[in-house]
Design a protein around this motif. Structure first.
Motif, PDB file in Angstrom:
ATOM      1  N   ALA A  80      66.409  -2.047  46.258  1.00  0.00           N
ATOM      2  CA  ALA A  80      65.933  -2.924  45.186  1.00  0.00           C
ATOM      3  C   ALA A  80      64.836  -3.864  45.647  1.00  0.00           C
ATOM      4  CB  ALA A  80      67.107  -3.713  44.610  1.00  0.00           C
ATOM      5  N   MET A  81      65.005  -4.489  46.816  1.00  0.00           N
ATOM      6  CA  MET A  81      63.996  -5.442  47.279  1.00  0.00           C
ATOM      7  C   MET A  81      62.695  -4.738  47.629  1.00  0.00           C
ATOM      8  SD  MET A  81      64.986  -8.480  46.852  1.00  0.00           S
ATOM      9  CE  MET A  81      63.620  -9.264  47.685  1.00  0.00           C
ATOM     10  N   ASP A  82      62.767  -3.558  48.206  1.00  0.00           N
ATOM     11  CA  ASP A  82      61.553  -2.798  48.489  1.00  0.00           C
ATOM     12  C   ASP A  82      60.836  -2.447  47.191  1.00  0.00           C
ATOM     13  OD1 ASP A  82      62.137  -2.936  51.145  1.00  0.00           O
ATOM     14  OD2 ASP A  82      62.723  -0.833  51.374  1.00  0.00           O
ATOM     15  N   ALA A  83      61.616  -2.116  46.163  1.00  0.00           N
ATOM     16  CA  ALA A  83      61.021  -1.783  44.865  1.00  0.00           C
ATOM     17  C   ALA A  83      60.279  -2.980  44.294  1.00  0.00           C
ATOM     18  CB  ALA A  83      62.108  -1.326  43.895  1.00  0.00           C
ATOM     19  N   LEU A  84      60.881  -4.181  44.427  1.00  0.00           N
ATOM     20  CA  LEU A  84      60.247  -5.388  43.891  1.00  0.00           C
ATOM     21  C   LEU A  84      58.997  -5.784  44.670  1.00  0.00           C
ATOM     22  CD1 LEU A  84      63.358  -7.606  43.090  1.00  0.00           C
ATOM     23  CD2 LEU A  84      61.839  -6.480  41.451  1.00  0.00           C
ATOM     24  N   HIS A  85      58.892  -5.300  45.900  1.00  0.00           N
ATOM     25  CA  HIS A  85      57.722  -5.607  46.721  1.00  0.00           C
ATOM     26  C   HIS A  85      56.699  -4.477  46.681  1.00  0.00           C
ATOM     27  CE1 HIS A  85      58.765  -9.441  48.736  1.00  0.00           C
ATOM     28  NE2 HIS A  85      60.005  -9.071  48.443  1.00  0.00           N
ATOM     29  N   GLY A  86      56.628  -3.803  45.541  1.00  0.00           N
ATOM     30  CA  GLY A  86      55.598  -2.791  45.344  1.00  0.00           C
ATOM     31  C   GLY A  86      56.093  -1.370  45.259  1.00  0.00           C
ATOM     32  N   GLY A  87      57.287  -1.118  45.774  1.00  0.00           N
ATOM     33  CA  GLY A  87      57.798   0.253  45.783  1.00  0.00           C
ATOM     34  C   GLY A  87      58.045   0.827  44.407  1.00  0.00           C
ATOM     35  N   MET A  88      58.256  -0.060  43.416  1.00  0.00           N
ATOM     36  CA  MET A  88      58.517   0.426  42.069  1.00  0.00           C
ATOM     37  C   MET A  88      57.315   1.163  41.486  1.00  0.00           C
ATOM     38  SD  MET A  88      58.450  -3.144  39.898  1.00  0.00           S
ATOM     39  CE  MET A  88      58.773  -2.332  38.349  1.00  0.00           C
ATOM     40  N   GLY A  89      56.167   1.020  42.149  1.00  0.00           N
ATOM     41  CA  GLY A  89      54.993   1.761  41.703  1.00  0.00           C
ATOM     42  C   GLY A  89      55.168   3.262  41.809  1.00  0.00           C
ATOM     43  N   ALA A  90      56.154   3.701  42.600  1.00  0.00           N
ATOM     44  CA  ALA A  90      56.419   5.131  42.740  1.00  0.00           C
ATOM     45  C   ALA A  90      57.265   5.682  41.597  1.00  0.00           C
ATOM     46  CB  ALA A  90      57.134   5.395  44.071  1.00  0.00           C
ATOM     47  N   ILE A  91      57.810   4.804  40.763  1.00  0.00           N
ATOM     48  CA  ILE A  91      58.685   5.231  39.678  1.00  0.00           C
ATOM     49  C   ILE A  91      57.872   5.409  38.402  1.00  0.00           C
ATOM     50  CG2 ILE A  91      60.741   4.676  38.338  1.00  0.00           C
ATOM     51  CD1 ILE A  91      61.664   2.917  40.654  1.00  0.00           C
ATOM     52  N   GLU A  92      58.011   6.571  37.773  1.00  0.00           N
ATOM     53  CA  GLU A  92      57.267   6.897  36.569  1.00  0.00           C
ATOM     54  C   GLU A  92      58.212   7.037  35.383  1.00  0.00           C
ATOM     55  OE1 GLU A  92      55.488  10.460  38.230  1.00  0.00           O
ATOM     56  OE2 GLU A  92      53.573   9.405  38.381  1.00  0.00           O
ATOM     57  N   THR A  93      57.651   7.074  34.182  1.00  0.00           N
ATOM     58  CA  THR A  93      58.476   7.161  32.982  1.00  0.00           C
ATOM     59  C   THR A  93      59.206   8.493  32.877  1.00  0.00           C
ATOM     60  OG1 THR A  93      56.534   7.876  31.710  1.00  0.00           O
ATOM     61  CG2 THR A  93      57.073   5.527  31.679  1.00  0.00           C
ATOM     62  N   SER A  94      58.786   9.485  33.627  1.00  0.00           N
ATOM     63  CA  SER A  94      59.481  10.781  33.627  1.00  0.00           C
ATOM     64  C   SER A  94      60.687  10.775  34.562  1.00  0.00           C
ATOM     65  CB  SER A  94      58.521  11.891  34.035  1.00  0.00           C
ATOM     66  OG  SER A  94      57.988  11.649  35.338  1.00  0.00           O
ATOM     67  N   ASP A  95      60.860   9.694  35.307  1.00  0.00           N
ATOM     68  CA  ASP A  95      61.959   9.592  36.263  1.00  0.00           C
ATOM     69  C   ASP A  95      63.212   8.997  35.617  1.00  0.00           C
ATOM     70  OD1 ASP A  95      60.226  10.533  38.229  1.00  0.00           O
ATOM     71  OD2 ASP A  95      59.649   8.513  38.866  1.00  0.00           O
ATOM     72  N   LEU A  96      64.333   9.214  36.277  1.00  0.00           N
ATOM     73  CA  LEU A  96      65.614   8.624  35.880  1.00  0.00           C
ATOM     74  C   LEU A  96      66.087   7.742  37.016  1.00  0.00           C
ATOM     75  CD1 LEU A  96      68.208   8.482  34.067  1.00  0.00           C
ATOM     76  CD2 LEU A  96      69.054  10.440  35.397  1.00  0.00           C
ATOM     77  N   VAL A  97      66.438   6.504  36.716  1.00  0.00           N
ATOM     78  CA  VAL A  97      66.917   5.570  37.735  1.00  0.00           C
ATOM     79  C   VAL A  97      68.418   5.343  37.558  1.00  0.00           C
ATOM     80  CG1 VAL A  97      66.780   3.219  38.647  1.00  0.00           C
ATOM     81  CG2 VAL A  97      64.689   4.423  37.959  1.00  0.00           C
ATOM     82  N   LEU A  98      69.162   5.528  38.642  1.00  0.00           N
ATOM     83  CA  LEU A  98      70.589   5.217  38.672  1.00  0.00           C
ATOM     84  C   LEU A  98      70.761   3.986  39.554  1.00  0.00           C
ATOM     85  CD1 LEU A  98      72.075   8.821  39.197  1.00  0.00           C
ATOM     86  CD2 LEU A  98      71.543   7.639  37.054  1.00  0.00           C
ATOM     87  N   ALA A  99      71.087   2.864  38.941  1.00  0.00           N
ATOM     88  CA  ALA A  99      71.204   1.587  39.656  1.00  0.00           C
ATOM     89  C   ALA A  99      72.673   1.206  39.776  1.00  0.00           C
ATOM     90  CB  ALA A  99      70.427   0.496  38.916  1.00  0.00           C
ATOM     91  N   ILE A 100      73.097   0.871  40.983  1.00  0.00           N
ATOM     92  CA  ILE A 100      74.517   0.608  41.246  1.00  0.00           C
ATOM     93  C   ILE A 100      74.744  -0.849  41.619  1.00  0.00           C
ATOM     94  CG2 ILE A 100      76.494   1.189  42.700  1.00  0.00           C
ATOM     95  CD1 ILE A 100      75.236   3.939  43.150  1.00  0.00           C
ATOM     96  N   SER A 101      75.680  -1.500  40.933  1.00  0.00           N
ATOM     97  CA  SER A 101      76.105  -2.858  41.273  1.00  0.00           C
ATOM     98  C   SER A 101      77.514  -3.068  40.748  1.00  0.00           C
ATOM     99  CB  SER A 101      75.161  -3.909  40.674  1.00  0.00           C
ATOM    100  OG  SER A 101      75.656  -5.220  40.912  1.00  0.00           O
ATOM    101  N   LYS A 102      78.443  -3.365  41.624  1.00  0.00           N
ATOM    102  CA  LYS A 102      79.823  -3.575  41.188  1.00  0.00           C
ATOM    103  C   LYS A 102      79.923  -4.739  40.200  1.00  0.00           C
ATOM    104  CE  LYS A 102      84.346  -5.193  42.677  1.00  0.00           C
ATOM    105  NZ  LYS A 102      85.189  -5.707  43.784  1.00  0.00           N
ATOM    106  N   THR A 103      79.383  -5.888  40.584  1.00  0.00           N
ATOM    107  CA  THR A 103      79.549  -7.102  39.781  1.00  0.00           C
ATOM    108  C   THR A 103      78.410  -7.333  38.803  1.00  0.00           C
ATOM    109  OG1 THR A 103      78.413  -8.540  41.362  1.00  0.00           O
ATOM    110  CG2 THR A 103      80.779  -8.174  41.709  1.00  0.00           C
ATOM    111  N   GLY A 104      77.278  -6.682  39.023  1.00  0.00           N
ATOM    112  CA  GLY A 104      76.119  -6.929  38.177  1.00  0.00           C
ATOM    113  C   GLY A 104      75.490  -8.288  38.403  1.00  0.00           C
ATOM    114  N   ARG A 105      75.794  -8.907  39.535  1.00  0.00           N
ATOM    115  CA  ARG A 105      75.298 -10.263  39.801  1.00  0.00           C
ATOM    116  C   ARG A 105      74.160 -10.303  40.812  1.00  0.00           C
ATOM    117  NH1 ARG A 105      81.247 -13.086  40.474  1.00  0.00           N
ATOM    118  NH2 ARG A 105      81.999 -12.661  38.364  1.00  0.00           N
ATOM    119  N   SER A 106      73.662  -9.152  41.207  1.00  0.00           N
ATOM    120  CA  SER A 106      72.532  -9.139  42.148  1.00  0.00           C
ATOM    121  C   SER A 106      71.258  -9.418  41.361  1.00  0.00           C
ATOM    122  CB  SER A 106      72.438  -7.784  42.853  1.00  0.00           C
ATOM    123  OG  SER A 106      73.590  -7.541  43.629  1.00  0.00           O
TER     124      SER A 106
END
Length: 213
Positions: A80-106
């Protein structure tokens, strides 16, 4: 140093194993709809599957990405932190993201999911906390049953909850293979190293799906 003797320590170990087994058993008859829904989304995705998370959830997200790739669904892990520091540029609208967080508090994960959805990316929040800002920010939710506090010591140290999300991911992988018809030959061809790579018996046999409907 603890003064517990070996018999007491064995009982303690037994208690941990029983609690974790109960946590896994709680998945049955609960998560199957989300497993099928996500597996269909994985198979139907024209782009990549990106998994993400923070801390222990991030470790499980990385495991899930590897498993899905083995199962014939190209997947990559992006912290997640790498994505926020520019890595999210690799994610396109044709992609599917599966995000995992037990508490949802991150907070960093909620921020990432919010930004991705704003960009038109489909995001599935895999969580026990469907009322969390993280879950609310996603386009879809895969709800996991709440982990008993004693199964995650202090309701803080991720133990049984990691096994639960791992088992959920295993089920997604198996259902995805069943939907796509991923074969035994496919597994060996994409896994030439280690014990799997030596399975000449598989390659010489008929090319059957790993699992079938």
């Amino acid at each position: 140093m603890s003064k517990l003797d070996d018999a007491e320590l064995r009982r303690l170990a037994h208690t941990v194993l029983v609690r974790e087994a109960v946590g896994l058993s709680n998945l049955a008859d609960t998560v199957e709809p989300s497993v099928v829904r996500v597996a269909r989304a994985v198979v139907e995705t024209s782009g990549k599957v990106i998994t993400t998370g923070s801390g222990t959830s991030g470790i499980m997200a990385e495991r899930l990405a590897h498993l899905l790739s083995v199962c014939g669904a190209p997947a990559l892990y992006l912290p997640a932190m790498d994505a926020l520091h520019g890595g999210m540029g690799a994610i396109e609208t044709s992609d599917l993201v599966l995000a995992i967080s037990k508490t949802g508090r991150s907070s960093e994960l909620t921020r990432l999911v919010t930004r991705l959805v704003e960009r038109g990316v489909r995001v599935v929040a895999v969580t026990e906390s469907v009322e969390s800002p993280f879950a609310s920010a996603a386009t879809d939710i895969a709800e996991l049953p709440a982990t008993e506090p004693d199964s995650d010591p202090g309701d803080m140290i991720a133990m049984a909850s990691t096994l639960a999300v791992g088992a959920w991911g295993d089920a997604v992988g198996v259902v995805a293979m069943s939907l796509s018809g991923h074969t035994m030959h496919d597994v060996v061809n994409s896994h030439p190293a280690g014990g799997v790579g030596t399975r000449d018996d598989v390659m010489s046999a008929s090319n059957e799906p790993v699992v079938g409907l």
